[in-house]
Scaffold this motif. Sequence first.
Motif, PDB file in Angstrom:
ATOM      1  N   UNK A  15      -5.575   8.460 -10.088  1.00 13.83           N
ATOM      2  CA  UNK A  15      -4.545   8.121  -9.112  1.00 13.83           C
ATOM      3  C   UNK A  15      -4.342   6.618  -8.942  1.00 13.83           C
ATOM      4  N   UNK A  16      -3.194   6.301  -8.351  1.00 11.94           N
ATOM      5  CA  UNK A  16      -2.798   4.903  -8.164  1.00 11.94           C
ATOM      6  C   UNK A  16      -3.833   4.129  -7.353  1.00 11.94           C
ATOM      7  N   UNK A  17      -4.380   3.104  -7.975  1.00 12.91           N
ATOM      8  CA  UNK A  17      -5.334   2.228  -7.304  1.00 12.91           C
ATOM      9  C   UNK A  17      -5.296   0.870  -7.964  1.00 12.91           C
ATOM     10  N   UNK A  50       0.834  -1.193   0.000  1.00 11.26           N
ATOM     11  CA  UNK A  50       0.000   0.000   0.000  1.00 11.26           C
ATOM     12  C   UNK A  50       0.876   1.254   0.000  1.00 11.26           C
ATOM     13  N   UNK A  51       0.420   2.231  -0.671  1.00 13.03           N
ATOM     14  CA  UNK A  51       1.157   3.485  -0.740  1.00 13.03           C
ATOM     15  C   UNK A  51       1.063   4.228   0.593  1.00 13.03           C
ATOM     16  N   UNK A  72      -4.128   4.390   8.243  1.00 12.69           N
ATOM     17  CA  UNK A  72      -3.427   3.196   7.771  1.00 12.69           C
ATOM     18  C   UNK A  72      -4.304   1.969   8.008  1.00 12.69           C
ATOM     19  N   UNK A 115       2.572   7.964   2.460  1.00 11.67           N
ATOM     20  CA  UNK A 115       3.394   9.160   2.375  1.00 11.67           C
ATOM     21  C   UNK A 115       4.592   9.045   3.315  1.00 11.67           C
ATOM     22  N   UNK A 118     -10.803   6.266   5.538  1.00 14.05           N
ATOM     23  CA  UNK A 118      -9.872   5.643   4.582  1.00 14.05           C
ATOM     24  C   UNK A 118      -8.546   6.396   4.453  1.00 14.05           C
ATOM     25  N   UNK A 161     -15.318   8.338  -1.593  1.00 15.56           N
ATOM     26  CA  UNK A 161     -14.911   7.236  -2.471  1.00 15.56           C
ATOM     27  C   UNK A 161     -14.090   7.673  -3.674  1.00 15.56           C
ATOM     28  N   UNK A 162     -14.113   8.959  -4.011  1.00 17.48           N
ATOM     29  CA  UNK A 162     -13.388   9.410  -5.203  1.00 17.48           C
ATOM     30  C   UNK A 162     -11.899   9.581  -4.946  1.00 17.48           C
ATOM     31  N   UNK A 163     -11.609  10.095  -3.785  1.00 17.97           N
ATOM     32  CA  UNK A 163     -10.217  10.412  -3.460  1.00 17.97           C
ATOM     33  C   UNK A 163      -9.395   9.132  -3.338  1.00 17.97           C
ATOM     34  N   UNK A 164      -8.257   9.099  -3.985  1.00 16.20           N
ATOM     35  CA  UNK A 164      -7.442   7.903  -3.837  1.00 16.20           C
ATOM     36  C   UNK A 164      -6.006   8.234  -3.428  1.00 16.20           C
ATOM     37  N   UNK A 165      -5.597   9.487  -3.612  1.00 15.72           N
ATOM     38  CA  UNK A 165      -4.236   9.862  -3.232  1.00 15.72           C
ATOM     39  C   UNK A 165      -4.129   9.841  -1.711  1.00 15.72           C
ATOM     40  N   UNK A 166      -3.223   9.024  -1.215  1.00 12.90           N
ATOM     41  CA  UNK A 166      -3.010   8.968   0.225  1.00 12.90           C
ATOM     42  C   UNK A 166      -4.151   8.340   1.000  1.00 12.90           C
ATOM     43  N   UNK A 167      -4.895   7.465   0.343  1.00  4.85           N
ATOM     44  CA  UNK A 167      -5.967   6.774   1.068  1.00  4.85           C
ATOM     45  C   UNK A 167      -5.716   5.276   1.036  1.00  4.85           C
ATOM     46  N   UNK A 168      -6.336   4.573   1.954  1.00  6.59           N
ATOM     47  CA  UNK A 168      -6.176   3.133   2.059  1.00  6.59           C
ATOM     48  C   UNK A 168      -7.561   2.514   2.084  1.00  6.59           C
ATOM     49  N   UNK A 169      -7.985   1.880   0.977  1.00  5.67           N
ATOM     50  CA  UNK A 169      -9.337   1.309   0.942  1.00  5.67           C
ATOM     51  C   UNK A 169      -9.569   0.382   2.135  1.00  5.67           C
TER      52      UNK A 169
END
Lengths: 388, 310
Positions: free
Chosen positions: A308-310, A206-207, B108, A209, B105, B145-153
């Motif tokens: 974005x990365x997913x 997982x990415x 970590x 920061x 989300x 649900x749209x944001x993915x930068x710096x998120x952890x599903x």
Amino acid sequence: MKRNPHIDKAFFLSDKVIMSTIIIFIWDLIFLKHPVVMTSILIYYSYAIMVHYYTNHITNAMQILNENRRYRVFPGNEAVIGIGVRNNAKLSIPNGKLSFELSETIETEGVLIESGDGVLSDRRVYPFLIPAKDSIEWRLSIRPQKRGLYTIENVELIVYDWFRTSTTYFPVLPRLQTEILVYPLIKPIRNIQRLERLMPGIQQSRLSYLEDASAVSGVKQYENESFRHIHWKASLRMQQLVAKKYQPVTHSGVTICLNLSAPQRGFHSRFEDLISFTAFLCQYMTTKHLSFELFINIYKGGRPLTLNLREGNEHLAASLTALAQLSTSGAAFSETAFLTYIKESQAPSVLTILVGGTGIRGNLQGEVVYVNEHGHLSGGGTDAALSI
Amino acid sequence: MESLQKLKKNIQKVFVGNETAIELLIESVLCSGHVLLEDVPGTGKTLLAKSLAKSMAGQFSRIQCTPDVLPSDITGIEYFNPKSNDFEKRLGPVYTNILLADEINRALPRTQSSLLEAMEERQITLDRETIKLPSPFIVIATQNPLESQGTFPLPDAQLDRFFMSIPLGYPSQEEERTIIRRFREHQPLDTLSVCITLEELIDLQVETKRILVSEPVEDYILQLTAATRSSKYCETGLSPRASLALLKASQAKALYMGRSYCIPEDVQFVFPAIASHRITITMEGALTAGRREITEQILHEVDVPVEISR
């Protein structure tokens, strides 16, 4: 502003004709007293009143069903979409017609087509009869041929009375909320298996920061770290404050960059093919359970269109949706600007795939490979090993 | 139910639009279920959660989830106090009645997982000691649900623990007009008063469990669950925990409507909120429809039990 329906009546039901018959009626009532004429005029009045009330009543009662729905389909595949009307009146509508326009690239079945006159495009028509307080939904079978986002446009509802002596034209709806999303055609890149050689034994991670706070690798001397980073038990054992040390983060993302510009100016002549190869790459990454990010050199909010990365099926759907909506009507970034943007904003990747463009690799992260307009993959590692 | 209508009206003093979302949220509270509020930024997720918390008596805590929030920031910490020369406990924000985990989300996966024990077993373990959480304990989490930068599903195990997932959607033009007028001069949340006590809520929760569920409605629930497992669009269907949640939510809906028994419409009303976040969709499913659409399609396909008169 709400527009009212327009009502067209036959000449004999027009106000002028009705007014003129009043004189005949009064003349007959006072002087002639002819029962046949009087009965005929009364029947005529009754009909005119009925038509008047009927048209007024249905004016506020008919409604085109306009649900916010999106149908997703690949080119050449069949989908069934719903379109309908609702009659909220207490009267049945014996005679009505719903017509609309749909892109010519979408083939339809089971619907009448009224040809346009050269200026106007073909219209799909549904004649209908609808009981009181009821709704009808037609199932329209469609087979789109071309990528894109389509809507049902210029929807017109026309209602007639029993003998078609009056016609009510409801205001034309410019477009329904229903959308038809046609994904790009997926065209395979033949030597795709070469990509696997560039990514041996990559583990997904997982990415983050920051450091990978889920993996403590040891302790280090306390240097004003946050309170929660203090390793209390180790501190007690060692009789001095020590902080946790975390493992560095590893990444396994793939960056896909789609350059739709032609080498000189404008858009590439094989615009559709480049999109199809990118769609294939997105699908490939998903089947391999790899996370990927997508950059496209089309302007979107002042920067290249970016996903974005997913990872996962839903990310694939989002990527194909973005690819489906690309058009040559927008502006594009030059190759140099595009690569500079990617370099600054790409997530840590092990592999960068450039689709289209001239093959300049910039200074991008990880292995860089190139897919040309014919769907040939080259570069990465030693070019010689990968050349076809 | 009068008290539930009162609760809804109280929330509506602040939150405008999407009555279904408010209803589902109340029904979730009636089942002591945790809720995941999902939608794009600015649709009122946090406001709705705060309005509910303020309308109910009891403790309320909030965690703003960021990548550097650690499990100990949520559950608590045992630290060495040099003054007393002993380890001491400091309980985290999880020790409350309503916990708002904002933008969950962004935390970590490890931090998200630290909520698992609290959510399912309503207890936390700090070192060797297990501490019971106060009752009721409800987690209301929000995510974009749209944001993915710096998120952890959220992992599937975590998602399954959320009783319902509620999308808020955009308000209509008229509702938006009300919003801009209502919030122009003051924040209505500041003046919101408590309208339901914890005792009342616990009584209602007990009453919810007593709602009658007939065999045909039970069958309907089981058929819906089975349909998710056999659907070509679902990789994994609903778990038995989800079946139980569907039953409980249907009971809560019946209570909300003032009935002492469940009808199939209750099941239909709550099904998308119970099922959409729990199913894993296949590639074909993702490319054909969204999670919500798939659950609605399943609802469409399964026969609804009808009363047969003799």
